[in-house]
Design a protein around this motif. Structure first.
Motif, short mmCIF file in Angstrom:
data_model
loop_
_atom_site.label_atom_id
_atom_site.label_comp_id
_atom_site.label_asym_id
_atom_site.label_seq_id
_atom_site.Cartn_x
_atom_site.Cartn_y
_atom_site.Cartn_z
N ILE A 15 -30.59 -93.25 10.60
CA ILE A 15 -31.02 -92.54 11.81
C ILE A 15 -32.52 -92.72 12.08
CG2 ILE A 15 -29.12 -90.87 11.85
CD1 ILE A 15 -31.26 -88.82 10.73
N GLY A 16 -33.31 -92.93 11.04
CA GLY A 16 -34.75 -93.17 11.23
C GLY A 16 -34.99 -94.41 12.06
N HIS A 17 -34.27 -95.48 11.76
CA HIS A 17 -34.38 -96.72 12.54
C HIS A 17 -34.01 -96.47 14.00
CE1 HIS A 17 -33.40 -98.75 8.49
NE2 HIS A 17 -34.65 -99.04 8.75
N LEU A 18 -32.92 -95.74 14.21
CA LEU A 18 -32.44 -95.48 15.57
C LEU A 18 -33.42 -94.60 16.35
CD1 LEU A 18 -28.59 -94.91 15.28
CD2 LEU A 18 -29.80 -96.85 16.26
N ILE A 19 -33.99 -93.61 15.67
CA ILE A 19 -34.95 -92.72 16.33
C ILE A 19 -36.15 -93.52 16.84
CG2 ILE A 19 -36.62 -90.85 15.92
CD1 ILE A 19 -34.42 -89.59 14.06
N ILE A 20 -36.70 -94.39 15.98
CA ILE A 20 -37.85 -95.22 16.37
C ILE A 20 -37.47 -96.18 17.50
CG2 ILE A 20 -39.47 -97.02 15.59
CD1 ILE A 20 -40.11 -94.22 14.44
N PHE A 60 -24.63 -103.42 14.63
CA PHE A 60 -23.77 -103.46 15.82
C PHE A 60 -23.12 -102.09 16.04
CE2 PHE A 60 -19.52 -103.90 17.62
CZ PHE A 60 -19.82 -104.44 18.86
N ARG A 61 -22.55 -101.53 14.97
CA ARG A 61 -21.88 -100.22 15.09
C ARG A 61 -22.88 -99.11 15.45
NH1 ARG A 61 -16.83 -99.69 11.07
NH2 ARG A 61 -16.05 -101.83 11.25
N ALA A 62 -24.07 -99.18 14.88
CA ALA A 62 -25.08 -98.15 15.11
C ALA A 62 -25.62 -98.15 16.54
CB ALA A 62 -26.24 -98.32 14.13
N THR A 63 -25.65 -99.34 17.17
CA THR A 63 -26.28 -99.47 18.49
C THR A 63 -25.28 -99.53 19.65
OG1 THR A 63 -26.36 -101.89 18.23
CG2 THR A 63 -28.33 -100.64 17.57
N GLU A 64 -23.99 -99.51 19.35
CA GLU A 64 -22.95 -99.65 20.38
C GLU A 64 -23.13 -98.71 21.57
OE1 GLU A 64 -18.48 -100.86 19.26
OE2 GLU A 64 -19.36 -99.34 17.94
N GLU A 65 -23.55 -97.48 21.31
CA GLU A 65 -23.63 -96.48 22.39
C GLU A 65 -25.01 -96.45 23.07
OE1 GLU A 65 -22.29 -92.68 21.02
OE2 GLU A 65 -20.46 -93.52 20.17
N LYS A 174 -24.21 -88.48 4.64
CA LYS A 174 -23.67 -88.59 6.01
C LYS A 174 -24.66 -88.22 7.11
CE LYS A 174 -19.16 -87.66 7.24
NZ LYS A 174 -17.87 -86.97 7.14
N PRO A 175 -25.45 -87.13 6.97
CA PRO A 175 -26.37 -86.79 8.07
C PRO A 175 -27.47 -87.82 8.30
CG PRO A 175 -26.10 -84.94 6.54
CD PRO A 175 -25.47 -86.13 5.91
N MET A 176 -27.70 -88.72 7.35
CA MET A 176 -28.79 -89.69 7.45
C MET A 176 -28.38 -90.98 8.15
SD MET A 176 -30.37 -89.32 3.66
CE MET A 176 -30.45 -87.71 2.89
N LEU A 177 -27.09 -91.12 8.44
CA LEU A 177 -26.55 -92.36 8.99
C LEU A 177 -25.78 -92.09 10.28
CD1 LEU A 177 -25.10 -93.51 5.59
CD2 LEU A 177 -26.96 -94.68 6.76
N PRO A 178 -25.80 -93.06 11.22
CA PRO A 178 -24.89 -92.92 12.35
C PRO A 178 -23.46 -92.83 11.81
CG PRO A 178 -26.42 -94.73 12.70
CD PRO A 178 -26.59 -94.28 11.28
N GLN A 179 -22.63 -92.03 12.43
CA GLN A 179 -21.27 -91.80 11.92
C GLN A 179 -20.50 -93.10 11.71
OE1 GLN A 179 -18.88 -89.16 14.31
NE2 GLN A 179 -17.15 -89.26 12.91
N THR A 180 -20.61 -94.03 12.67
CA THR A 180 -19.86 -95.29 12.57
C THR A 180 -20.33 -96.12 11.37
OG1 THR A 180 -21.44 -96.23 14.15
CG2 THR A 180 -19.32 -95.48 15.03
N VAL A 181 -21.62 -96.02 11.06
CA VAL A 181 -22.18 -96.75 9.91
C VAL A 181 -21.69 -96.11 8.61
CG1 VAL A 181 -24.30 -97.36 8.68
CG2 VAL A 181 -24.18 -97.60 11.17
#
Length: 192
Positions: A15-20, A60-65, A174-181
């Motif tokens: 989630i840190g990567h996604l937040i940035i 790919f799974r993390a960025t799909e949405e 689990k809370p640290m990762l996108p659910q799909t990941v």
């Protein structure tokens, strides 16, 4: 189109990567953020590093949405060891219609003067720097540089190393990762 390149092993993406990445996509003049999966160096076989395509699958799974976030395997086909300056040249040639910028943490800016051909990168590309807690100082030549943009973003003290170790130790991450990941890691039994 203005593309920000966010390089990483993403082992795993969290989630840190996604937040940035999302902060840059939403709060800067960048049109898209490409999360560039760094391939495993043939010279450095790290046991903890998953296969290139497994890590790409997680990105790919993390960025799909997220419309503005894209996974990229551009470095998979480049000769190893690879340098950022070469990747940028390759991308400019392949996509002349785009303008490419680099995204890096403040910790990387502190050692940027040691990068291969860093001056060529700086002459031709903007650099977006997000805050990180780290030792050392930024070289004075980079202070107030017109191509270096410091962005406001949350300071994320979360590492893939910590996540891998926690999974190995049987700790719920689990809370640290996108659910799909998380689902992919769990079903593939990665990092155990």
């Amino acid at each position: 189109m203005k593309i920000g390149l966010y390089f990483g092993t993403f082992n795993p993406i969290h989630i840190g990567h996604l937040i940035i990445a999302n902060q840059l996509a939403e709060q800067s003049d960048l049109d898209q953020i490409w999360l560039v999966v760094t391939p495993q160096s043939p010279f450095k076989k790290k046991q903890s590093l998953l296969d290139n395509y497994q890590r790409l699958e997680m990105v790919f799974r993390a960025t799909e949405e997220y419309d503005k976030l894209q996974p990229s395997d551009i470095e998979f086909s480049l000769p190893q060891p690879n340098y950022t300056v070469n990747t940028l040249a390759h991308l400019q040639e392949k996509y002349p219609q785009h303008e490419f910028s680099l995204i890096m943490g403040e910790d990387n800016l502190k050692s940027f003067h040691k990068w291969k051909n860093y001056q060529v990168i700086l002459d031709n590309h903007d650099i977006y720097v997000y805050p990180r807690i780290s030792e050392g100082t930024i070289e004075t030549q980079f202070d107030g540089h017109k191509r270096i943009h410091h962005i406001t973003a949350p300071i994320i003290e979360l590492s893939s190393t910590f996540i891998r170790q926690s999974i190995k130790d049987g700790i719920n991450v689990k809370p640290m990762l996108p659910q799909t990941v998380w689902q992919y890691i769990d079903e593939m039994n990665f990092y155990k």
